[in-house]
Scaffold this motif. Sequence first.
Motif, PDB file in Angstrom:
ATOM      1  N   ALA A  92      -9.310  -0.529   1.673  1.00  0.00           N
ATOM      2  CA  ALA A  92      -8.148  -0.568   0.779  1.00  0.00           C
ATOM      3  C   ALA A  92      -7.158  -1.641   1.215  1.00  0.00           C
ATOM      4  CB  ALA A  92      -7.470   0.801   0.758  1.00  0.00           C
ATOM      5  N   HIS A 145      -5.231   1.926  -8.557  1.00  0.00           N
ATOM      6  CA  HIS A 145      -5.587   3.194  -7.916  1.00  0.00           C
ATOM      7  C   HIS A 145      -6.896   3.044  -7.148  1.00  0.00           C
ATOM      8  CE1 HIS A 145      -3.157   5.463 -11.241  1.00  0.00           C
ATOM      9  NE2 HIS A 145      -2.389   4.969 -10.293  1.00  0.00           N
ATOM     10  N   VAL A 146      -6.875   3.431  -5.885  1.00  0.00           N
ATOM     11  CA  VAL A 146      -8.066   3.359  -5.041  1.00  0.00           C
ATOM     12  C   VAL A 146      -8.249   4.700  -4.340  1.00  0.00           C
ATOM     13  CG1 VAL A 146      -9.207   2.206  -3.115  1.00  0.00           C
ATOM     14  CG2 VAL A 146      -7.760   0.885  -4.673  1.00  0.00           C
ATOM     15  N   SER A 147      -9.318   5.409  -4.665  1.00  0.00           N
ATOM     16  CA  SER A 147      -9.581   6.700  -4.017  1.00  0.00           C
ATOM     17  C   SER A 147      -9.872   6.474  -2.534  1.00  0.00           C
ATOM     18  CB  SER A 147     -10.762   7.392  -4.690  1.00  0.00           C
ATOM     19  OG  SER A 147     -10.465   7.703  -6.031  1.00  0.00           O
ATOM     20  N   THR A 148      -9.060   7.069  -1.680  1.00  0.00           N
ATOM     21  CA  THR A 148      -9.145   6.810  -0.238  1.00  0.00           C
ATOM     22  C   THR A 148      -8.745   8.050   0.546  1.00  0.00           C
ATOM     23  OG1 THR A 148      -8.533   4.498  -0.618  1.00  0.00           O
ATOM     24  CG2 THR A 148      -8.345   5.313   1.636  1.00  0.00           C
ATOM     25  N   THR A 176       0.373   5.465   0.116  1.00  0.00           N
ATOM     26  CA  THR A 176      -0.568   6.584   0.183  1.00  0.00           C
ATOM     27  C   THR A 176       0.034   7.835  -0.456  1.00  0.00           C
ATOM     28  OG1 THR A 176       0.145   7.531   2.311  1.00  0.00           O
ATOM     29  CG2 THR A 176      -1.347   5.626   2.386  1.00  0.00           C
ATOM     30  N   ILE A 217       0.864  -1.184   0.000  1.00  0.00           N
ATOM     31  CA  ILE A 217       0.000   0.000   0.000  1.00  0.00           C
ATOM     32  C   ILE A 217       0.896   1.227   0.000  1.00  0.00           C
ATOM     33  CG2 ILE A 217      -1.476   1.411   1.492  1.00  0.00           C
ATOM     34  CD1 ILE A 217      -3.000  -1.044   2.231  1.00  0.00           C
ATOM     35  N   GLN A 250     -12.526   3.595   5.087  1.00  0.00           N
ATOM     36  CA  GLN A 250     -11.958   3.584   3.734  1.00  0.00           C
ATOM     37  C   GLN A 250     -10.590   2.912   3.718  1.00  0.00           C
ATOM     38  OE1 GLN A 250     -12.161   7.257   1.445  1.00  0.00           O
ATOM     39  NE2 GLN A 250     -13.860   8.008   2.694  1.00  0.00           N
ATOM     40  N   VAL A 251      -9.777   3.179   4.719  1.00  0.00           N
ATOM     41  CA  VAL A 251      -8.445   2.573   4.765  1.00  0.00           C
ATOM     42  C   VAL A 251      -8.553   1.066   4.942  1.00  0.00           C
ATOM     43  CG1 VAL A 251      -6.280   2.435   6.055  1.00  0.00           C
ATOM     44  CG2 VAL A 251      -7.338   4.672   5.620  1.00  0.00           C
ATOM     45  N   LEU A 293      -3.110   4.716  -2.940  1.00  0.00           N
ATOM     46  CA  LEU A 293      -4.205   5.459  -2.321  1.00  0.00           C
ATOM     47  C   LEU A 293      -3.987   6.961  -2.449  1.00  0.00           C
ATOM     48  CD1 LEU A 293      -4.588   3.507   1.070  1.00  0.00           C
ATOM     49  CD2 LEU A 293      -5.357   2.861  -1.224  1.00  0.00           C
TER      50      LEU A 293
END
Length: 249
Positions: free
Chosen positions: A64, A50-53, A11, A9, A60-61, A35
């Motif tokens: 993900a 890609h994950v909008s977080t 961010t 992961i 949300q976290v 993220l």
Amino acid sequence: MDIHGTSAIVTGAASGLGAATARALADAGAHVVALDLAFDGVEPVSGVTHVSTDVTDPIQVRRAVAEAATAAPLRIAVNCAGIGPSARIVGRAGVHDFDLFAKVVSVNLVGTFTVLALAAEEMARSTELEHGQRGVVINTASIAAYDGQVGQTAYASSKGGVVSMTLPAARDLARHGIRVNTIAPGIVETPMLATVSEEYRAGLAEGVPFPQRLARPEEFALLVTQLIAHDYINGEVVRMDGALRMAPR
């Protein structure tokens, strides 16, 4: 620890340090879940999802983290998300905006802790590797944690918190085989600096003892991969600043 065949992961991965780190980890064979609040206009990268977080939102976290763990064991988490608005404690417009101070701490410190904690929770469930290791978390502080300048009270406070969190986090997570380290970058060529003049950028570079230039996001990403590979570096904060010590302003 070997990066290949793991999930990671990252961010703040829509640009700058996070984007460079996501690419480097994917190139090394990791499945990367990147993220950020949004990825509008960001080009797709092979091996990167890609994950909008919002990193300050545990729900949300956690979502993900679960997505990252479906592809391969989650072994790596790199916190690059952060904001850095500038404001004096007492300025021409009055006292420092209290909501702004809280927001900076929320994103930079609380967001970092949220990702660290939930990623570590998932890592702790994974199969042990050699010497009982299960994963590594790398956070991003700043040399402002040590040399905060005028107008950086909120930013320096938040990054100082990340620095102070490093050792106790490493001690807390040692029983699970999870290392925690932090990188404290100096002045890096990020999209924010791309908006200023070449003359201003040159002036910033002149203040760096050696090499007398701005750091590159790719150098940050390289240091991330080196800290992952070096199994005996734990609870450490590494300055990446060319020996720069910031002046008051």
